[in-house]
Every structure is written in structure tokens, then in C-alpha cells.
Design an enzyme around this catalytic site. Structure first.
Site, PDB file in Angstrom:
ATOM      1  N   HIS A  14      35.692  -2.790 -15.804  1.00 60.79           N
ATOM      2  CA  HIS A  14      34.885  -3.002 -14.600  1.00 60.79           C
ATOM      3  C   HIS A  14      35.771  -3.447 -13.425  1.00 60.79           C
ATOM      4  CE1 HIS A  14      31.127  -4.324 -12.465  1.00 60.79           C
ATOM      5  NE2 HIS A  14      31.981  -5.151 -11.879  1.00 60.79           N
ATOM      6  N   GLU A  15      36.554  -4.489 -13.642  1.00 58.85           N
ATOM      7  CA  GLU A  15      37.397  -5.005 -12.554  1.00 58.85           C
ATOM      8  C   GLU A  15      38.479  -3.996 -12.176  1.00 58.85           C
ATOM      9  OE1 GLU A  15      36.295  -7.480 -10.898  1.00 58.85           O
ATOM     10  OE2 GLU A  15      34.820  -8.100 -12.398  1.00 58.85           O
ATOM     11  N   HIS A  44      37.007  -1.798  -9.612  1.00 60.58           N
ATOM     12  CA  HIS A  44      37.069  -2.410  -8.277  1.00 60.58           C
ATOM     13  C   HIS A  44      38.497  -2.323  -7.723  1.00 60.58           C
ATOM     14  CE1 HIS A  44      33.087  -4.189  -7.906  1.00 60.58           C
ATOM     15  NE2 HIS A  44      33.190  -4.892  -9.012  1.00 60.58           N
ATOM     16  N   GLU A  70      30.422  -1.835  -6.259  1.00 61.41           N
ATOM     17  CA  GLU A  70      29.870  -1.876  -7.620  1.00 61.41           C
ATOM     18  C   GLU A  70      29.769  -0.484  -8.218  1.00 61.41           C
ATOM     19  OE1 GLU A  70      29.122  -4.373  -9.841  1.00 61.41           O
ATOM     20  OE2 GLU A  70      30.244  -5.540  -8.380  1.00 61.41           O
TER      21      GLU A  70
END
Ligand code: ZN
Length: 503
Positions: A264-265, A268, A294
Site C-alpha cells: 500500500h505505502e 503511494h 489512495e
């Protein structure tokens, strides 16, 4: 190049440097800083924030922007010059409309409220923070009134996270979603629950960390201009397009937390690393909205990272690393385990299907409080009532209910949550467009190859930084406005297959 334009950019670049110092201090505070340094760090951050704000709202910036109006209109909308002037002007107008006295009152209030929350949550005592929240709602209204002409009182607050989005359009999108999701959750949870007990055992922390790092690197996060550290609440932060850092959290008794928070990170991080380097130090450096940000993290975490194809490639490697824990677990069992749908109390632990119900509950409550329909004194009870209606389970206490998320307790009420669900919806719409351009992507994922998807995202989304608004970007990349259709199609197909039912 125009002298005024040069001057503007050099001023912005200096402000950007201070912003980078603030970000670096914040990163340090959230990773390695000794606990006893909190007071000193708070003061340092306060000084630098005030300095950068004062430099930005300085009338000389306003004069430069005025002088550059012709340059903006004579250059194409998507040109470097016009985009910098337009986006800076937008930010400048916003920053100068809010009196700095109000900004400082709010930031002092938020600091006190945050302190109260750190005690109220473990004590399961909502009354300890309720008076602060009442004040936060008042501040939200005061802030909104700095932007007269809004359609809904939450719009100025939503605008600061998701520029161009309005309460009315989000409400419409969310009510369409809820109509589909509530029965979907009911149907899935009536099925035999997936057995994910094999996750609940000891997994070596260092090995989890290394495996996550390998995944981040493989999908395209660059460790040449980034690094990964540990933090209690994983986050991504950028000091420059050439220095974007990610963090993760490791549960020694369940590898899912670290695996998926890392991917997830990294999503980003790849967005921030992929911005056109020419935007460094300008208002265009960095992702354009919380929703689009997101969408990039969730696309990698869920659509790619929780897909069967992805684990076809990586599961044998993970199984080799954790042979004691996983030798008797098949790929199919593992895949189902990482996609288990479960009605749960905590948003951050929620699966893909129930997750948005958590978000929409919060979004609706924010609007009701700002509209004056819901008094903060009734918030905890209202939370329980609506949670039961949407999710079908009782909320046993406020710690795992209204007190669970930090957002309302360290920031405003309004505009805090919609980005998560907008991101889910956008991610599917973007991915659908990527597959249309490159139908070979799923096959490549099965072979651990991510270049085509990464390059497409870079060209279509990352490189533009904040040049386009979220709505512009969605239209431009997918040829249509934001719609829940691709997202619902994705969820229905995936979870019909996993649960062997027709959704
Ligand atoms: Zn995120």
C-alpha cells in the site's frame, strides 16, 4: 523565461525547502525520535510551519501571481507555466482567505484535543473528548465561512483534501455504493467463513520486513530515492521527488499487516517518485488529492497485491521463507485467506468489501454534525446505531467505535474520510483503462513483471503531480467521469469466485 515567473518559482522553491524540513522532522518524530523529545519537536515544527505560512501568504506572492495572469492565459492549460500559476494561485487564495489567527486557534485546539484523545480511547470514555469535538464542529463552520458561496458547509473542508469534490456529488456516489454493498456483505457473510487460522502464528519479524521490501522493489518503488522504516501507523512522506520514504508495521503473529501495508505505502511512494522532476519545489510536486493518492496505493495493495496472479508468482517464495507455517497451506487457501470478508469493528483491519461501509458511516456523520442535525453529545450512540444497521454487529464499546480513528481528534471534522472510498472507486476505473490499453498486464503480474502497468500509471497519472484535479484526471485517463461501475464489477467477479456464489 519571464522574470516574474522565475522570481515566483525561486520563492516557491524556498518555501518548498522549509516544507521539506517540516516533513523530515515529522518523519523523524514518527519513526526514531525519543519519546521525551515531543515538546521540543512540537515547538520546532510550530516555528517552521508559521515561517512557511507567512512566506507563502506574503503580498509579494499575490502581486507576482497578478502580474502572471497574462502568462497563464496565453499558455495552454496543461503547460508547465500555466499549471504552476493556476495551482499556486488556487493555494494562495485559499491560504489568504483564512485568518492566521484562526489557523493558530485551531492548531492549539487540535493539539489539546489530541492529548485528550490519547487518554479517552484506552479509558473508553467518549465524554472526555466530546466537548473538544463540539468546539471542532464550531471551528469547522468558522473555517467554512471563510469561503462564502459554498453549496454545502462541508464543501470547503472536503475541498482541501479532494479539490473540486463536493458533499452532494460524493453523497450521491456513496449512496449508490451503499445500496450495492450492504446486501453484498450480507450474502458473503452468510457463506461458510474462510479458514485463515494459519496466519495466526509466529512469523519472524525481520523476514517479514525483508519480504515486504522485496515486493515494494519488484512492483517499482525505488530504494535509490526512498527507504522503508517502521512506524506504529504506516505512512508515506516526501521531502523531494528524489526522496520519498515509506513505513510499515509488523505483527509478529500475522504477516498480512506488514505485507499489505508495505505494498500500500509503496503505491503511494511510487506516485510521489513518479512526478515529473521538473516540478520539484513547485505547487505541482506531489499527488493531486487524497482520493487519487489512495487510488494509487489501493490499486497496488488490493487489485494487484491481493490478486490470484500476484500470489501465483510470490506464494512459492513466501512459502519457502515460512516453510514451518505455510508448508501445508495451498495457494488457493492462502489467496482466500488474504481476501477473507468479515464484519469487523475496526476500519483499518477491514477487508475490501466491508471497508467502504466504515468510511461512509464516518462521512455521513461528519456532514450531519456540520449541518447541525447531529449533536456531538449524541455522536457515540448514533455511531453504534448506524454501525449496527450497516454492518449488522453491535459495537461493544467506544474504544472500538467512535474513538478508534485519530482523524477527528487531531484534525477537523469534515473532509477526513471520503478520500479512502473515492480511492477504491477510482482505482478500479483506472485499472480498467490500463487493461484496455494493455490486456497483457494480468499475465505479466503472474510472472512477477510490473513494468507495463507501472509505466502506464507513470505516464497517465504520476508524472502530472498536482497539475490536474482528480475529476480532470479521471476523465482524461478513463474517458468518463467517476462511476462506481468498474469497482462493483471488480468486487462482484472477485468475490463470487472466492465464495462460490453469484453476487
Ligand atoms: Zn493510504
Amino acid at each position: 523565461m519571464d522574470e516574474d515567473f522565475k522570481t515566483l518559482n525561486s520563492k516557491l522553491s524556498e518555501i518548498g525547502d522549509i516544507g521539506a524540513a517540516i516533513a523530515l522532522m515529522y518523519w523523524d518524530q514518527s519513526t526514531y525520535m525519543p519519546e521525551g523529545s515531543a515538546m521540543a519537536r512540537g515547538k520546532q515544527l510550530g516555528t517552521l510551519s508559521k515561517m512557511s505560512h507567512e512566506m507563502f501568504v506574503d503580498p509579494s506572492i499575490g502581486q507576482l501571481l497578478k502580474k502572471l495572469a497574462d502568462m497563464e492565459s496565453s499558455n495552454p492549460y496543461d503547460s508547465f507555466a500555466a499549471s504552476i500559476i493556476r495551482v499556486t494561485k488556487r493555494e494562495y487564495d485559499k491560504a489568504t482567505k483564512v485568518p492566521s489567527e484562526l489557523v493558530s486557534r485551531i492548531s492549539k485546539h487540535n493539539a489539546e484535543k489530541g492529548q485528550a484523545w490519547t487518554k479517552a480511547r484506552p479509558a473508553n470514555d467518549f465524554t472526555m473528548v466530546q466537548p473538544y469535538l463540539a468546539k471542532t464542529v464550531d471551528y469547522g463552520r468558522e473555517l467554512a465561512d471563510c469561503f462564502p458561496g459554498y453549496e454545502h458547509i462541508a464543501d470547503p473542508l472536503i475541498d482541501s483534501a479532494d479539490y473540486g469534490m463536493k458533499a452532494s456529488s460524493i453523497r450521491k456516489l456513496f449512496s449508490e455504493l451503499r445500496e450495492e454493498l450492504v446486501p453484498m456483505v450480507r450474502k458473503i457473510t452468510e457463506c461458510e467463513p474462510i479458514d485463515d487460522s494459519f496466519f495466526k502464528q509466529a512469523y519472524d519479524k525481520d523476514m517479514q520486513f525483508e519480504f515486504g521490501k522485496m515486493l515494494a522493489k519488484d512492483i517499482g518503488y525505488s530504494f535509490d530515492t526512498g527507504r522503508e522504516d517502521m512506524a506504529p501507523h504506516p505512512f508515506t512522506i516526501s521531502f523531494s521527488i528524489h526522496d520519498v520514504r515509506i513505513t510499515t508495521r509488523i505483527d509478529p503473529n500475522d504477516p498480512r499487516d506488514a505485507l499489505f501495508s508495505t505494498v500500500h505505502e509503496a503505491g503511494h511512494g511510487m506516485y510521489e517518485q513518479g512526478v515529473d522532476p521538473a516540478f520539484e519545489g513547485t505547487a505541482l510536486a506531489g499527488g493531486t488529492s487524497s482520493g487519487v493518492h489512495e487510488s494509487q496505493s489501493r490499486l497496488w495493495e488490493n487489485i494487484v497485491g491481493r490478486s490470484k496472479g500476484f500470489w501465483k508468482f510470490y506464494y512459492p517464495k513466501l512459502q519457502k521463507q515460512f516453510s514451518v507455517q505455510l508448508s501445508n497451506v495451498t495457494l488457493d487457501q492462502f489467496y482466500k485467506g488474504v481476501n477473507k470478508v468479515d464484519r469487523s469493528l475496526i476500519r483499518t483491519d477491514a477487508d475490501e468489501v466491508t471497508y467502504n461501509l466504515h468510511v461512509m458511516l464516518r462521512f455521513d456523520l461528519e456532514l450531519d454534525m456540520l449541518e447541525g442535525k447531529l449533536d456531538t453529545a449524541d455522536l457515540a450512540d448514533e455511531w453504534k446505531k448506524r454501525f449496527k444497521a450497516d454492518m449488522g454487529i453491535e459495537v461493544p464499546n467506544d474504544t472500538d467505535g467512535v474513538l478508534q480513528d485519530i482523524h477527528w481528534y487531531h484534525s477537523m471534522i469534515g473532509g477526513q474520510f471520503q478520500g479512502y472510498t473515492l480511492g477504491n472507486v477510482m482505482a478500479s476505473q483506472f485499472y480498467e483503462a490500463a487493461l484496455k490499453a494493455h490486456p497483457e498486464i494480468p499475465r505479466q503480474i503472474e510472472n512477477g513483471k510490473f513494468d507495463t502497468l507501472h509505466t502506464w500509471l507513470k505516464n497517465m497519472i504520476y508524472q502530472h503531480g498536482s497539475k490536474f484535479t482528480a475529476n480532470e484526471l479521471v476523465e482524461q485517463v478513463t474517458g468518463k467521469p467517476l462511476t462506481i461501475e468498474p469497482y462493483m464489477k471488480y468486487l462482484k467477479e472477485k468475490y463470487s469466485e472466492i465464495y462460490g456464489i453469484q453476487l
